[in-house]
Design an enzyme around this catalytic site. Structure first.
Site, PDB file in Angstrom:
ATOM      1  N   GLY A 175       1.162  -1.421   0.235  1.00 49.58           N
ATOM      2  CA  GLY A 175       0.443  -0.084  -0.219  1.00 49.58           C
ATOM      3  C   GLY A 175       0.874   1.032   0.243  1.00 49.58           C
ATOM      4  O   GLY A 175      -0.010   2.378  -0.303  1.00 49.58           O
ATOM      5  N   HIS A 176       2.367   1.186   0.465  1.00 53.04           N
ATOM      6  CA  HIS A 176       3.375   2.849   0.440  1.00 53.04           C
ATOM      7  C   HIS A 176       3.555   2.501  -1.589  1.00 53.04           C
ATOM      8  O   HIS A 176       4.803   2.015  -1.753  1.00 53.04           O
ATOM      9  CB  HIS A 176       4.043   2.554   1.326  1.00 53.04           C
ATOM     10  CG  HIS A 176       4.467   3.605   1.977  1.00 53.04           C
ATOM     11  ND1 HIS A 176       6.098   4.230   1.002  1.00 53.04           N
ATOM     12  CD2 HIS A 176       4.195   4.305   2.329  1.00 53.04           C
ATOM     13  CE1 HIS A 176       6.247   5.031   1.969  1.00 53.04           C
ATOM     14  NE2 HIS A 176       4.685   5.490   2.508  1.00 53.04           N
ATOM     15  N   PHE A 177       3.606   3.309  -2.035  1.00 52.85           N
ATOM     16  CA  PHE A 177       3.835   3.458  -3.394  1.00 52.85           C
ATOM     17  C   PHE A 177       3.318   2.033  -4.246  1.00 52.85           C
ATOM     18  O   PHE A 177       4.420   2.116  -4.476  1.00 52.85           O
ATOM     19  CB  PHE A 177       4.439   4.481  -3.528  1.00 52.85           C
ATOM     20  CG  PHE A 177       4.163   5.616  -2.666  1.00 52.85           C
ATOM     21  CD1 PHE A 177       3.340   6.269  -3.186  1.00 52.85           C
ATOM     22  CD2 PHE A 177       5.476   5.637  -1.840  1.00 52.85           C
ATOM     23  CE1 PHE A 177       3.769   7.443  -1.741  1.00 52.85           C
ATOM     24  CE2 PHE A 177       5.513   7.072  -1.179  1.00 52.85           C
ATOM     25  CZ  PHE A 177       4.450   7.751  -1.023  1.00 52.85           C
TER      26      PHE A 177
END
Length: 156
Positions: A59-61
């Site tokens: 979910g982080h880039f």
């Protein structure tokens, strides 16, 4: 025949088994794979091998995975907790080491899958159960993050 993990004989190296015996963090929040260059009460270098299957990358880039800066700081803090635990011979059954403060935190370069973080931590001050630290997270000798923080031992 049952095999046991090899016993580490280098006093400056702390393997994952000892790390897990010294701090309560577990996967997926255990962010230190090994420690080396341990100098009691003075310094330690934590190692974090950053892999693409870390849960935060989903979910982080997702199209350009980058390790969250707060987790880089947490990794440095975990390395410092190992340093404190081993230096003070903290019994994790009745004690825990908690963050107290964070100062002068700077993020200098992104950390991506496949990189190896070297978490260079040094004690700047200590008094009984309170330690102050300065640390740098390095990738190939380039600073990715740096900070100063304090931690203390508390009864649990």
């Amino acid at each position: 025949m049952t095999q046991k993990a090899p016993v580490n004989t280098d006093p400056g190296v702390i393997d994952i088994t000892e790390i897990m015996a010294r701090i309560p963090h577990r996967i997926p929040f255990l962010l230190v794979d090994r420690c080396e260059d341990f100098v009691e009460g003075k310094s330690i270098v934590g190692i974090k091998c950053v892999t693409v299957n870390e849960p935060f990358f989903a979910g982080h880039f997702p199209n350009y995975p980058v390790m969250p800066g707060v987790l880089i700081v947490e990794a440095m803090a975990q390395a410092s907790a190992v340093l404190m635990s081993k230096s003070l011979n903290v019994d994790p059954a009745g004690k825990a080491i908690f963050f107290m403060s964070l100062d002068n935190c700077r993020f200098r370069a992104p950390v991506r899958p496949g990189m190896v973080l070297r978490l260079a931590v040094e004690v700047t001050h200590s008094r009984r159960d309170i330690y102050k630290f300065r640390g740098r997270a390095l990738v190939d000798d380039k600073v990715a993050a740096e900070a100063e923080w304090a931690a203390m031992v508390v009864d649990t």
